[in-house]
Scaffold this active site. Structure first.
Site: not given
Ligand code: SRM
Ligand code: SF4
Length: 522
Positions: A183, A447
């Protein structure tokens, strides 16, 4: 290398899935997939490739998908909000939508059979969900006050849109960038308070003057992952606004072609920077920047702006730079909205403002362009009782990721629990200022607990010999121009035991006063 190439036996599962078939191809197959249904789909298509189109299969709610949109700079029109509301409404009481920590929106409980129709509606409304998941560039965040902030340095709206259009080929889907190593996040700050958390992104553009010209200093490599949390590092580069797209393209191409792919835990941009060192990284980017039309030489970074501003949360009523107009920030508790909320918000944006709606990375909402003469009537709207312009200090700073209600990675329930805790703590305590409490359901850190005053990260703990939902506690996160990541201060506190722990932290570190003692002291 651009996209789907040959699968090789040494590739990890995700690299193999990507090289066998580009997820974009499924766009042509949606009618067929809708017909055969989710049970009959090939697993890699359902669980991985559909995410390239913004559709996330939810194992927690079998048969249902989450649809993640793209909203450059977090802006949409009331009309677009209504289109999204209609989609959510179709799913009755189950349907809802969440504003995300990337100024974006996700719709829930989507059924595959409805997807072709939903995509047609989105296209007609000028909306896209393309490339919003898996190894793609996420929503491009920009200043939520772009174009209306009296203290603005650069209007980021056009830049966010141009970067998004470059990456997604105007929303049609762009196979050049659907097979990144991992990503990728881009943020463009336009104001002086770093309202987008630029330092958490793989590329952060931060406004800075060079020889009286406003442009951007560039920081790179910010990331959160379960094993590593890093703020970005300076790339020693400054670009004028007209080179933002070219520099983004150059960095993306270099990352795509040279980023590490073997180990998925070590594939983010920061690992390439580690491998090469920042000087070689800069040299490689500069070469590519020239090739893709950037102005050479790539200039060195400008002096840091001397105005170091506190980050604002934008909740409340504020004057815009346009005389006689105001923007109003509404607090949306943990970002969650239901269909009727979305219709109501669209209506007030149209009736009182210019029909525009904006989201913030704190999962809140801004309605701009409300004339002075309309403010009194606006503030009497019943929807503001639900989405306050003046919430209590703990509620005001609350952010929460999705958690176990819908996310398969989650170790704990977050959104509902976060609301319950805040209400319980507010019943007992008075806070002299807003406190930013961020909940995240697992170490993926969606978060962003590392930027919070108090960050709560889901984990498992033990209580009375049983495994229970628990949190690690983070503290010391600073936001704004002098942003700093916090650190973990306590481990595995069972959620059942958390309330007194939070109460003590709020009293000891944030000046909270028990309500009881306030009453007694009068
Ligand atoms: Fe995230 C994966 C939700 C912002 C780091 N994130 C996921 C998944 C897709 C996992 C999954 O398959 O279920 C989550 C979806 C859950 C759902 O049903 O909503 C999910 N991420 C979110 C959201 C919705 C959190 C929220 O409630 O706001 C945010 C959506 C942003 C968007 O509109 O695109 C969200 N995720 C973030 C952020 C914050 C940011 O971007 O500032 C981060 C940390 C920053 C970063 O990416 O460096 C973040 N998400 C991750 C990671 C860890 C990435 C890594 O390098 O390890 C995962 C897991 C992965 O990608 O394998 C992940
Ligand atoms: Fe992201 Fe929260 Fe799902 Fe963990 S539990 S992957 S922090 S949305």
């Amino acid at each position: 290398m651009t996209n789907a190439g040959e699968a090789t036996p040494t590739q990890n599962k995700f690299e193999r899935i990507k090289s066998e078939k580009d997820g974009l191809v499924l766009k042509q197959e949606l009618d067929y997939l809708a017909e055969i249904g989710w049970e009959a789909m090939e697993e890699a298509d359902r669980d991985y490739r559909l995410r390239v189109l913004g559709l996330f299969y939810r194992t927690v709610t079998p048969g249902k998908f989450m649809l993640r949109m793209r909203l450059a700079n977090g802006i949409l029109s009331a009309y677009q909000m209504r289109v999204l509301a209609e989609i959510v409404q179709h799913y009755g009481d189950e349907g809802n939508a969440d504003i995300t920590t990337r100024q974006n929106i996700q719709l829930r409980q989507i059924r595959l059979e409805d997807v072709p129709d939903i995509y047609r509606k989105l296209e007609q409304a000028g909306l896209t969900s393309v490339q919003s998941g898996v190894d793609n560039v996420r929503n491009i965040t920009g200043s939520p006050l772009a174009g209306i902030d009296p203290d603005e340095l650069i209007d980021t709206r056009g830049l966010c849109r141009m970067v998004q259009d470059m990456i997604t080929n105007m929303g049609k889907g762009n196979p050049e960038f659907t097979n990144l190593p991992r990503k990728f996040n881009i943020a463009i700050a336009g104001c002086r308070d770093n309202s987008v958390h630029a330092e958490l992104n793989d590329i952060g553009f931060i406004p800075a003057y060079k020889n009286d010209t406003i442009g951007f200093n560039v920081i790179v490599g910010g990331m959160f992952s379960p094993k590593r949390y890093e703020a970005s590092v300076p790339m020693n580069a400054w670009v004028p606004p007209q080179d933002v797209v070219a520099l983004s393209r150059a960095i993306l191409e270099v990352y795509r072609d040279h980023g590490l792919r073997a180990n998925r835990q070590k594939s983010r941009l920061m690992y390439l920077i580690d491998k090469w060192g920042i000087e070689k990284f800069r040299e490689e980017i500069e070469k590519r920047f020239g090739e893709v039309g950037g102005t050479l030489p790539l200039q060195s970074a400008a002096e840091k702006d001397e105005f170091l501003w506190e980050k604002k949360d934008y909740i409340g009523v504020y004057k815009q730079k346009q005389p006689g107009l105001n923007f109003v920030g509404l607090h949306i508790p943990v970002g969650r909205m239901y269909a009727q909320d979305m219709f109501d918000l669209a209506r007030i944006a149209e009736v009182y403002g210019s029909g525009e709606i904006r989201f913030t990375v704190e999962q809140n909402l801004i309605i701009p362009n409300i004339p002075d003469t309309r403010m009194e009537a606006f503030l009497k709207e019943p929807i503001l009782e639900r989405f306050s312009v003046n919430p209590e200090n703990l509620m005001r700073g609350l952010v929460s990721c999705t958690g176990s209600q819908f996310c398969g990675f989650a170790l704990i329930e977050t959104k509902n629990r976060a609301l319950a805790f805040v209400k319980a703590l507010e019943a007992e305590l008075t806070l002299p200022q807003p406190i930013r409490i961020h909940w995240t359901g697992c170490p993926n850190s969606c978060g962003q607990p590392q930027v919070a005053d108090i960050g709560l990260m889901g984990t498992k703990g033990r209580k009375n010999g049983k495994v229970v939902e628990a949190v690690d506690i983070w503290m010391g996160g600073k936001v704004g121009y002098e942003a700093e990541l916090g650190s973990r201060v306590m481990k595995s506190i069972p959620c059942d035991d958390l309330k007194p722990v939070l109460r003590d932290l709020l009293v000891e570190h944030f000046g909270a006063k028990p309500k009881q003692s306030l009453v007694l002291s009068h």
